[in-house]
Design a protein around this motif. Structure first.
Motif, PDB file in Angstrom:
ATOM      1  N   ASN A   5       0.673  -1.153  -0.081  1.00  0.00           N
ATOM      2  CA  ASN A   5      -0.158  -0.072   0.082  1.00  0.00           C
ATOM      3  C   ASN A   5       0.854   1.206   0.059  1.00  0.00           C
ATOM      4  O   ASN A   5       0.367   2.415   0.340  1.00  0.00           O
ATOM      5  N   LEU A   6       1.987   1.102  -0.328  1.00  0.00           N
ATOM      6  CA  LEU A   6       3.058   2.315  -0.379  1.00  0.00           C
ATOM      7  C   LEU A   6       2.638   3.110  -1.352  1.00  0.00           C
ATOM      8  O   LEU A   6       2.486   4.725  -1.185  1.00  0.00           O
ATOM      9  N   GLY A   7       2.158   2.961  -2.661  1.00  0.00           N
ATOM     10  CA  GLY A   7       1.639   4.055  -3.521  1.00  0.00           C
ATOM     11  C   GLY A   7       0.270   4.997  -2.929  1.00  0.00           C
ATOM     12  O   GLY A   7       0.339   6.151  -3.006  1.00  0.00           O
ATOM     13  N   ASN A   9      -0.423   5.467   0.227  1.00  0.00           N
ATOM     14  CA  ASN A   9       0.141   6.162   1.393  1.00  0.00           C
ATOM     15  C   ASN A   9       0.855   7.585   0.661  1.00  0.00           C
ATOM     16  O   ASN A   9       0.678   8.613   1.385  1.00  0.00           O
ATOM     17  N   ILE A  10       1.684   7.296  -0.276  1.00  0.00           N
ATOM     18  CA  ILE A  10       2.394   8.709  -0.892  1.00  0.00           C
ATOM     19  C   ILE A  10       1.273   9.180  -1.570  1.00  0.00           C
ATOM     20  O   ILE A  10       1.143  10.799  -1.124  1.00  0.00           O
ATOM     21  N   ARG A  11       0.057   8.871  -2.236  1.00  0.00           N
ATOM     22  CA  ARG A  11      -1.160   9.815  -2.687  1.00  0.00           C
ATOM     23  C   ARG A  11      -1.663  10.365  -1.463  1.00  0.00           C
ATOM     24  O   ARG A  11      -1.889  11.554  -1.749  1.00  0.00           O
ATOM     25  N   ARG A  12      -1.839   9.770  -0.357  1.00  0.00           N
ATOM     26  CA  ARG A  12      -2.805  10.428   0.677  1.00  0.00           C
ATOM     27  C   ARG A  12      -1.840  11.372   1.358  1.00  0.00           C
ATOM     28  O   ARG A  12      -2.213  12.587   1.732  1.00  0.00           O
ATOM     29  N   MET A  13      -0.593  11.150   1.489  1.00  0.00           N
ATOM     30  CA  MET A  13       0.154  12.309   2.092  1.00  0.00           C
ATOM     31  C   MET A  13       0.382  13.622   1.393  1.00  0.00           C
ATOM     32  O   MET A  13       0.332  14.602   1.565  1.00  0.00           O
ATOM     33  N   LYS A  14       0.425  13.397  -0.151  1.00  0.00           N
ATOM     34  CA  LYS A  14       0.503  14.355  -1.098  1.00  0.00           C
ATOM     35  C   LYS A  14      -0.921  15.377  -0.985  1.00  0.00           C
ATOM     36  O   LYS A  14      -0.845  16.381  -0.879  1.00  0.00           O
ATOM     37  N   GLU A  15      -2.010  14.506  -0.884  1.00  0.00           N
ATOM     38  CA  GLU A  15      -3.183  15.276  -0.560  1.00  0.00           C
ATOM     39  C   GLU A  15      -3.321  15.892   0.388  1.00  0.00           C
ATOM     40  O   GLU A  15      -4.059  17.292   0.365  1.00  0.00           O
TER      41      GLU A  15
END
Length: 96
Positions: A5-7, A9-15
Motif C-alpha cells: 500500500n505504499l503508493g 500512502n504516498i498519494r494520501r500524504m500528497k493530498e
C-alpha cells in the motif's frame, strides 16, 4: 510487507500536504459580537473567543460543553477549528 500500500500512502500524504497548504492560505478573520470578539485562525487551526470579562457560569459551562477550553497564555477561550466550533463560537459571541 513494508511496501504494501505504499503508493496509496504516498498519494494520501500528497493530498494532505495540498489540503494544509490551502488552509494556510486562508486569512484569519475577526468579528466583534455583542458578547465577545470572535477570531477564526486557520493557520493555527483554532477558533477563539475573547470576552471583555469573566463570562457567567452558564456561559462557561456552554463553552466547555461545546469543546472550548480556557487558554491563559492568550487570555481567551479556544477550540479546534471545524464547522461545529465556528458555528458555536459565532453563536456564543452574539454574531448572526
Amino acid at each position: 510487507f513494508e511496501l504494501t500500500n505504499l503508493g496509496a500512502n504516498i498519494r494520501r500524504m500528497k493530498e494532505r500536504a495540498e489540503h494544509i497548504a490551502q488552509i494556510q492560505a486562508v486569512p484569519a478573520t475577526t468579528a466583534q459580537g455583542t458578547a465577545a470578539r470572535f477570531e477564526d485562525v486557520p493557520q493555527d487551526n483554532r477558533v477563539r473567543l475573547f470576552f471583555p470579562g469573566k463570562p457567567a457560569a452558564g456561559v462557561r459551562d456552554e463553552l466547555k460543553r461545546r469543546g472550548f477550553r480556557w487558554t491563559p497564555s492568550l487570555v481567551c477561550w479556544q477550540a479546534y477549528r471545524n464547522n461545529w466550533s465556528i458555528l458555536a463560537a459565532r453563536s456564543l459571541a452574539g454574531l448572526p
